[in-house]
Design an enzyme around this catalytic site. Structure first.
Site, PDB file in Angstrom:
ATOM      1  N   LYS A  25       0.830  -1.210   0.000  1.00  9.14           N
ATOM      2  CA  LYS A  25       0.000   0.000   0.000  1.00  9.14           C
ATOM      3  C   LYS A  25       0.863   1.258   0.000  1.00  9.14           C
ATOM      4  O   LYS A  25       0.659   2.186  -0.787  1.00  9.14           O
ATOM      5  CB  LYS A  25      -0.942  -0.003   1.201  1.00  9.14           C
ATOM      6  CG  LYS A  25      -1.890   1.193   1.239  1.00  9.14           C
ATOM      7  CD  LYS A  25      -2.717   1.224   2.510  1.00  9.14           C
ATOM      8  CE  LYS A  25      -3.651   0.044   2.621  1.00  9.14           C
ATOM      9  NZ  LYS A  25      -4.547   0.140   3.793  1.00  9.14           N
ATOM     10  N   GLY A  78      -5.068  -4.714   5.405  1.00  9.35           N
ATOM     11  CA  GLY A  78      -4.243  -5.668   4.670  1.00  9.35           C
ATOM     12  C   GLY A  78      -4.805  -7.075   4.657  1.00  9.35           C
ATOM     13  O   GLY A  78      -4.854  -7.733   3.618  1.00  9.35           O
ATOM     14  N   ARG A  79      -5.249  -7.571   5.814  1.00  3.33           N
ATOM     15  CA  ARG A  79      -5.736  -8.951   5.885  1.00  3.33           C
ATOM     16  C   ARG A  79      -7.136  -9.107   5.306  1.00  3.33           C
ATOM     17  O   ARG A  79      -7.664 -10.214   5.256  1.00  3.33           O
ATOM     18  CB  ARG A  79      -5.670  -9.451   7.322  1.00  3.33           C
ATOM     19  CG  ARG A  79      -6.411  -8.602   8.322  1.00  3.33           C
ATOM     20  CD  ARG A  79      -6.024  -8.972   9.763  1.00  3.33           C
ATOM     21  NE  ARG A  79      -6.562  -8.047  10.755  1.00  3.33           N
ATOM     22  CZ  ARG A  79      -6.004  -6.891  11.082  1.00  3.33           C
ATOM     23  NH1 ARG A  79      -4.895  -6.486  10.498  1.00  3.33           N
ATOM     24  NH2 ARG A  79      -6.549  -6.122  12.016  1.00  3.33           N
ATOM     25  N   GLU A 128      10.321  -5.590   3.742  1.00  2.00           N
ATOM     26  CA  GLU A 128      10.485  -6.922   3.166  1.00  2.00           C
ATOM     27  C   GLU A 128      10.111  -6.935   1.687  1.00  2.00           C
ATOM     28  O   GLU A 128      10.831  -7.506   0.847  1.00  2.00           O
ATOM     29  CB  GLU A 128       9.627  -7.939   3.928  1.00  2.00           C
ATOM     30  CG  GLU A 128       9.983  -8.120   5.387  1.00  2.00           C
ATOM     31  CD  GLU A 128       9.234  -7.167   6.312  1.00  2.00           C
ATOM     32  OE1 GLU A 128       9.214  -7.434   7.527  1.00  2.00           O
ATOM     33  OE2 GLU A 128       8.667  -6.168   5.819  1.00  2.00           O
ATOM     34  N   GLU A 168      -4.334 -11.484  14.208  1.00  2.00           N
ATOM     35  CA  GLU A 168      -3.953 -10.080  14.043  1.00  2.00           C
ATOM     36  C   GLU A 168      -5.155  -9.171  14.289  1.00  2.00           C
ATOM     37  O   GLU A 168      -5.000  -8.041  14.754  1.00  2.00           O
ATOM     38  CB  GLU A 168      -3.374  -9.835  12.650  1.00  2.00           C
ATOM     39  CG  GLU A 168      -2.685  -8.480  12.513  1.00  2.00           C
ATOM     40  CD  GLU A 168      -1.856  -8.370  11.244  1.00  2.00           C
ATOM     41  OE1 GLU A 168      -0.660  -8.705  11.285  1.00  2.00           O
ATOM     42  OE2 GLU A 168      -2.411  -7.953  10.211  1.00  2.00           O
TER      43      GLU A 168
END
Length: 542
Positions: free
Chosen positions: A205, A266-267, A211, A352
């Site tokens: 995003k 995100g998830r 990473e 999360e």
């Protein structure tokens, strides 16, 4: 008011005490038709929750708890675009991503549906071009491999969905996923690929995720080492991001950036442009079916009565075991190899989202929140950890997931697979007969039973039904988070490790003195010694 002080919560505490000594087998003896009576079917999804330690009174009390916690109002607030992510001041509208084109969903007075449809149409045009060969690499060759580079929700969702839907994917394209900063992950993903026919989808995003960007830069070097021309990056890299400036600085044409928004967590982002690699694999129509399945479950979650609502019931049963029976873990056991990545996906979704010790008002929670979620496909798990499920000292509620019609012609295999699924839920619930043989061995061979489970059956594993299952678990997580009073849509707990990692990385590279605790200093020292005396690193992709 905290849920633990509510009348329904106290009623459930009392009811739990009344059930001590009651066995699941007892409940079936009293109500022989309990199985069909505690089964809900909706649009190709079946939930049998009869093998739980619950009665009709349990369900009534759990539904009353949901009513006292105003779950229905929470559901409407989410679908309506309210700023439920309080710590970040954001709406929570992953459901809008799969809403029909004629829907109206407003964020701060702006209808976001046209924006969603615009990006979706761009994704479809691009996916069609790659699949047809109209989009080609810098040397004129058509794309044969797609590598998605992301992490967390930018990887787990697409990787899980691709694994589940491989039988619906194009045979002309190979799709691979890279997430780990461990260089082995990227090296293995690139092994055997031709740079001239490889397309990278970089999903971040902010386009600053360490990473992801580290892997993306290494992939860019791998491409340029073979092709040479820096202009080739624009033909072999596209981005899923909201940061056009960083995308352009990387060398990706901003015209090949697919946008998503800060109200997409995100998830929960598979339904957005994060799903681009999946769309390329299964085609635009297949991806539309994935969205349609999720939207179908959205309608069910939003409109079905709480007592007949599959995600709500799963969520309430989770609360029942987590808070009134002290269950520390939840096993997800898909009896379908295609769903092998589903437990890992649900780990992030659940842990999360609800792995919080602070409620929405910033106060310490007064009850246990998210369990540890884990699992593997059956029947593999039966030869690994089912010993603990049947005879161990740990109380583990289980979700078994089966697919009635496979996408292969090996009928005997599927018969045996499904027989194992049904047998395991029966054995866990009812145990076995008193074993015979030598008295000194009987205790070792005894199956006590009384281990609860849900069984979820899908008519088949199509994009539509996969969309339903994912949305089902999203809404289960929402239900539990709302009951517990936590913000299911932030994840501040992942930040500190990132900050410390950046500091330690800089110390390692600059050979600076490490100023940490004695353990961390010693570990850094050992790594520096190995790093400075080790051999040369192998090239990426070798």
């Amino acid at each position: 008011m905290s849920a633990v002080f509510s009348p329904a919560w106290r009623q459930l505490e009392s009811h739990r005490n009344d059930l001590i000594g009651t066995r699941i087998s007892d409940l079936f003896e009293v109500h022989p038709n309990r199985g069909p009576e505690m089964t809900i079917e909706y649009d190709g999804v079946v939930l049998d929750y009869s093998k739980n330690l619950v009665t009709a009174a349990t369900i009534d009390s759990l539904v009353r708890l949901a009513e006292e916690r105003q779950l229905a109002a929470g559901i409407e607030a989410m679908f309506g675009g309210a700023n439920l992510n309080l710590t970040e001041g954001r709406a929570v509208l992953h459901t809008a991503l799969r809403a029909p084109a004629h829907a109206v969903v407003e964020v701060d007075g702006h209808n976001v549906i046209p924006d969603i449809q615009r990006v979706l149409e761009r994704m479809e045009q691009f996916a069609a071009a790659v699949r047809s060969g109209r989009w080609h690499g810098a040397t004129g060759k058509r794309i044969r491999a797609v590598v998605n580079i992301g992490i967390g929700g930018s990887d787990l969702g697409p990787a899980m969905a691709y694994q589940a839907l491989r039988e619906h994917a194009s045979d002309a394209l190979e799709v691979r996923y890279v997430s780990n900063i461990d260089g082995h992950d990227l090296a293995r993903a690139l092994h055997g690929l031709d740079p001239a026919t490889t397309l990278f989808v970089v999903s971040s995003k902010t386009f600053t995720t360490v990473e992801t960007l580290t892997n993306a830069r290494a992939a860019r070097e791998w491409l340029l080492a073979a092709v040479g021309d820096p202009a080739a990056v624009a033909r072999h890299f596209v981005a899923v991001s909201a940061n056009a400036r960083e995308v352009a600085a990387f060398g990706i044409d901003p015209g090949n950036m697919f946008e998503f928004w800060d109200w997409v967590g995100g998830r929960y982002s598979l339904w957005s442009a994060i799903g681009l690699s999946v769309m390329i694999a299964i085609g635009p129509e297949g991806f539309r079916q994935l969205l349609a399945g999720a939207h179908s479950m959205d309608r069910h979650f939003r409109t079905a009565p709480l007592a007949g609502n599959i995600p709500v019931l799963l969520g309430l049963l989770g609360v029942w075991y987590r808070n009134f029976w002290d269950a520390q873990t939840q096993a997800v056991l898909p009896y379908d190899q295609r769903l092998s990545r589903l437990p890992a996906y649900l780990q992030q979704l659940d842990m999360e989202s609800n792995g919080k010790s602070i409620d929405r008002d910033g106060r310490a929670v007064a009850m246990g929140t998210a369990p540890i979620v884990w699992g593997e496909p059956g029947t593999n798990g039966q030869h690994a950890f089912f010993q603990l499920l049947h005879q161990g000292t740990v109380f583990v509620p289980c979700d078994f997931i089966g697919v009635l019609k496979p996408d292969h012609g090996l009928a005997e295999h599927h018969d045996l697979l499904m027989a194992n699924l049904f047998a395991q839920t029966e054995a866990l619930a009812f145990g076995g007969p008193e074993p015979d043989g030598p008295s000194e061995l009987r205790a070792h061979r005894r199956f006590p039973g009384d281990r609860p489970s849900n069984t979820i059956l899908l008519a088949s594993l199509t994009p539509y039904l996969l969309g339903q299952v994912i949305a089902l678990y999203e809404h289960k997580v929402f239900t539990q988070g709302w009951i517990w009073g936590v913000n299911s849509f932030d994840q501040w707990g992942v930040e500190l490790g990132k900050v410390l990692a950046t500091r330690i990385f800089e110390e390692i590279v600059a050979e600076d003195e490490s100023k940490h605790d004695s353990s961390t200093n010693a570990l850094i020292g050992r790594y520096r010694l190995a790093r400075n005396t080790g051999g040369r690193h192998r090239k990426v992709g070798n």
